[in-house]
Structure formats: structure tokens, C-alpha cells
Design an enzyme around this catalytic site. Structure first.
Site, PDB file in Angstrom:
ATOM      1  N   GLY A  62       0.832  -1.212   0.000  1.00 49.93           N
ATOM      2  CA  GLY A  62       0.000   0.000   0.000  1.00 49.93           C
ATOM      3  C   GLY A  62       0.857   1.248   0.000  1.00 49.93           C
ATOM      4  O   GLY A  62       2.053   1.177  -0.271  1.00 49.93           O
ATOM      5  N   ASN A  63       0.236   2.385   0.279  1.00 50.67           N
ATOM      6  CA  ASN A  63       0.999   3.628   0.375  1.00 50.67           C
ATOM      7  C   ASN A  63       0.350   4.534   1.409  1.00 50.67           C
ATOM      8  O   ASN A  63      -0.669   4.179   2.003  1.00 50.67           O
ATOM      9  CB  ASN A  63       1.108   4.300  -0.999  1.00 50.67           C
ATOM     10  CG  ASN A  63      -0.248   4.610  -1.576  1.00 50.67           C
ATOM     11  OD1 ASN A  63      -0.967   5.448  -1.066  1.00 50.67           O
ATOM     12  ND2 ASN A  63      -0.619   3.907  -2.651  1.00 50.67           N
ATOM     13  N   ARG A  64       0.960   5.689   1.625  1.00 47.51           N
ATOM     14  CA  ARG A  64       0.551   6.537   2.750  1.00 47.51           C
ATOM     15  C   ARG A  64      -0.557   7.536   2.414  1.00 47.51           C
ATOM     16  O   ARG A  64      -0.861   8.412   3.203  1.00 47.51           O
ATOM     17  CB  ARG A  64       1.757   7.316   3.268  1.00 47.51           C
ATOM     18  CG  ARG A  64       2.859   6.444   3.798  1.00 47.51           C
ATOM     19  CD  ARG A  64       4.010   7.290   4.337  1.00 47.51           C
ATOM     20  NE  ARG A  64       5.242   6.539   4.348  1.00 47.51           N
ATOM     21  CZ  ARG A  64       5.573   5.671   5.305  1.00 47.51           C
ATOM     22  NH1 ARG A  64       4.755   5.455   6.307  1.00 47.51           N
ATOM     23  NH2 ARG A  64       6.721   5.006   5.234  1.00 47.51           N
TER      24      ARG A  64
END
Ligand code: C5P
Length: 394
Positions: free
Chosen positions: A207-209
Site C-alpha cells: 500500500g501507500n501513505r
């Protein structure tokens, strides 16, 4: 004068309701108005200049003698599209009606030639006094919009007509006056937001932030301005967006599918989502055991934006970029390679921007315009990007 008329002077008179105008200022900003606060000198007894400066993010002056080399009463009066005077005291109303110019605000009012709305708040006896009644009538006859104060309990034990109206009623009336917030009426805006997740196994993902806050700001701003909005939301909180069509997706592939379905019928695509560049070549149904969980083989995800831009007809396309170095050059390259009209690049070194309410970065347009922004709210960026979309839609 900018294409979108929303530079507002908020004049604040010396009434206790001045503290309520702090909230009014915030709500005006939420709705995309750019506000300069001009308090009367005595109103600073209720709310100080520092508060107005901090809330508006702009310098605050009360006298014509401050920054006199800029002749600020003339330049401010020329820049503003609307004036909102809230609260207006009996004295301020009297000075406006007599055409006096004994502080910066009344100078501005005389020098301006734009719609002016007045929100009175005072003791009922002052509101009903023959002098005030005559002054209000004079102002109305000159085309000023003067709201009626609300009836109810005042600061002391008295009650009657004189209360500062609810901020929501002031905003509603002001929006009617300006009429500028329905400038996206009839436009269909497709927005992607949040961050995609690429499944590794039933427990893990890549995923990412991205928090989805910028997409929420964009969707909210576009709805306020009358657009028909569809949001493709990847793993973000959409609880504040219950009035619009939301497609919930998890992965880049699902996002691609949802956007491809909606793209043809939109006028503007704003690709705000952080899309995973790659996904695991295989996603297992069983959880991978710790002992053998040592490497993940990846394959690239399709570039959704680049692909959709190849199918575009009249659509305006806006992309986002998050970079840690060579911000401008890489954003310019992306603008070209992805066939975009506008790109917003933000500097995300040290985890900045993600999850915050403010952003710093640069808007770059296909015409070579570059607009650098420092610590502006994500709402303000949303409105600026919508302004660009509107301009390019013609
Ligand atoms: O190439 P990069 O990820 O920096 O580009 C950012 C822009 O491209 C964003 O608007 C993002 O939503 C979009 N993008 C996309 N598909 C991808 C990767 C990014 O549409 N696979």
C-alpha cells in the site's frame, strides 16, 4: 481580476458578535472565498489583529496610515469582488450611511464599486432607533444588502431583534449574492482518491501513505460549486461525502475498471489517488508462512492516467505527483507523457503532506504556468485546481 470572482473583504465592526465572525471567516474559506479581514480599530477590543491574521493567513490593517506607500485602501478596494460587513454596529452603519471615511474599512467601502452585504448585530433598542432605521433604509436604497438581525436573547438578559444571525444563514445569503459558487453547474467531475492496495495474501498488501484528504477536499469543493461528482475511492474515509456517487475499490486494477467505465461521460478527470506502481505477480489465497515469506515478485500496474488520456476527447485531465527530488522537471515530464492539462506536484520528503490538512507544492499547466504554493489548505488547493479546470473547459 481572476477569472473566478471570490476575493472578499470581511469588514468587522466593534460588536461582541465579532468572535462569531471568526467562524464565519472559516466557513467562507471552506466555500472557496479568498478573504481579507479589515476590522475597525475599536473591534480589536473584541478580537485582535493577530487572530484575524492567523485565521485568514493574510496581513490585517485597520488604518489608512499602515502600509500607506501601497495606498492599500485603493488596491484592496480594486481587488475585492464582494464586501461582507459582519458584525455591523449602529455606529458603523451610521458612518457608512453618511459616507464617512475615518478608518481603513470605511475608506474601502467608499472606494469600492462592488456588491456589499451588511450583517447588523446590536441591542434591539439601537436597531429600532429612528436614526438606525433611517440609516439602514439609506443603505438599502443605495443597493447594499442588509440582513435582518435575528430575534432572541442578547449578550445580557435582554431579548429582541438584534442578534447576529446564524453563520449558516449568513453564508446562504452571501452565496446568493455572489452566485459564484455554482460555476461548475452541469459539469461532470470524476475524481480518484486514496491509495490502492495490492494483495500479497489474505493478510498482507502493498500500500501507500495516501489518506484521501485531498480527494475529499476536491469532491467537497466540486459539489459546493454545483458539479456532478463521482469519486472512485481507494481505502479512504468517505463518511463526509454522503451526497455523491462513490465507487469503493481496493486495487489499481479495480480502480482502472471503475474509472474506465465513468471516463467517457466526464468533463474533468482529477486523478488524485496514489496508485501502486506494481503488484505481486501472484496473490495467494492461503497466508504465506513466515519462514518462506522472503521475497515478493512484482509486475507493473497499468498507468491508468496515461491510458485514459489516450482515449480522451474533450476532457480536462488533472494529475498529481508526489516527489522527493527534482520536483518540477519530473512533474513537467509527467504532464507531457501522460497527456495532462494540469499537474500538481508536492514535495513528500520526510513524510510531509500525507494525512495533513495542508499542502505545499507547485501547480504546473500545459501552457507552462507554474504556481508555487506554501502551506495552503487542501481545500484551497482543491478550489485552485477546479479554477484551472473551469478555465480550460472555457
Ligand atoms: O507516475 P506517477 O505515479 O508519479 O504519476 C502520478 C499520477 O499518475 C497521479 O495522478 C496518479 O493518480 C496517476 N497514476 C495512474 N496510474 C498508475 C500510477 C499513477 O493513473 N499506475
Amino acid at each position: 481580476m481572476s477569472a473566478i470572482a471570490r476575493e472578499v473583504v470581511l469588514g468587522v465592526g466593534a460588536g461582541i458578535a465579532a468572535y462569531k465572525s471568526c467562524d464565519l471567516l472559516r466557513r467562507l474559506q471552506d466555500r472557496g472565498y479568498a478573504v481579507t479581514v479589515v476590522p475597525t480599530p475599536s473591534s480589536l477590543n473584541f478580537v485582535g489583529a493577530a487572530t484575524w491574521q492567523a485565521l485568514s493567513g493574510r496581513p490585517v490593517a485597520t488604518h489608512v496610515w499602515e502600509n500607506s506607500h501601497e495606498v492599500s485602501h485603493i488596491s484592496l478596494a480594486q481587488r475585492a469582488h464582494f464586501f461582507l460587513i459582519a458584525p455591523a454596529t449602529a455606529d458603523l452603519i451610521a458612518r457608512m450611511s453618511a459616507g464617512r471615511a475615518d478608518d481603513l474599512l470605511t475608506n474601502l467601502i467608499l472606494a469600492a464599486n462592488v456588491p456589499i452585504m451588511i450583517v447588523p448585530a446590536m441591542h434591539p433598542q439601537m436597531w429600532n432607533d429612528a436614526a438606525t432605521v433611517a440609516n439602514v433604509a439609506t443603505l438599502r436604497s443605495r443597493g447594499y444588502v442588509v440582513m435582518e438581525p435575528e430575534i432572541g436573547r442578547l449578550t445580557g438578559s435582554d431579548s429582541g431583534q438584534g442578534r447576529f444571525p446564524q453563520v449558516s444563514s449568513i453564508i446562504e445569503r452571501f452565496d446568493q449574492l455572489t452566485g459564484n459558487l455554482r460555476d461548475l453547474q452541469g459539469k461532470r467531475i470524476l475524481i480518484s482518491g486514496g491509495g490502492t492496495r495490492e494483495s500479497i495474501d489474505p493478510v498482507r498488501f502493498i500500500g501507500n501513505r495516501s489518506s484521501g484528504k485531498q480527494a475529499t477536499a476536491l469532491a467537497t469543493a466540486a459539489v459546493l460549486r454545483g458539479a456532478e461528482v463521482t469519486l472512485v475511492a481507494a481505502n479512504m474515509d468517505t463518511s463526509s461525502l454522503d451526497t455523491l456517487a462513490v465507487h469503493h475499490v481496493e486495487s489499481a486494477a479495480q480502480m482502472h475498471l471503475a474509472l474506465a467505465k465513468e471516463f467517457e461521460s466526464c468533463d474533468v478527470l482529477i486523478m488524485c489517488a496514489a496508485v501502486a506502481d506494481a503488484k505481486p505477480s501472484q496473490s495467494t489465497i492461503e497466508k504465506i508462512k513466515k519462514a518462506i515469506f522472503t521475497t515478493i515478485e512484482l509486475e507493473p500496474n497499468p498507468d491508468i492516467l496515461a491510458e485514459l488520456s489516450r482515449k480522451k476527447s474533450q476532457q480536462i485531465m488533472i494529475g498529481f505527483a508526489a516527489e522527493t527530488s527534482n520536483l518540477i522537471t519530473s512533474a513537467q515530464a509527467k504532464l507531457k507523457s501522460k497527456g495532462l492539462d494540469v499537474i500538481y506536484v508536492n514535495d513528500v520528503s520526510d513524510g510531509a503532506i500525507f494525512g495533513k490538512d495542508t499542502t505545499s507544492g507547485t501547480i504546473i499547466t500545459r501552457n507552462g504556468e507554474e504556481i508555487a504554493l506554501k502551506e495552503v489548505s487542501k481545500d484551497a488547493l482543491a478550489h485552485l485546481l477546479l479554477d484551472h479546470a473551469l478555465r480550460q473547459l472555457g
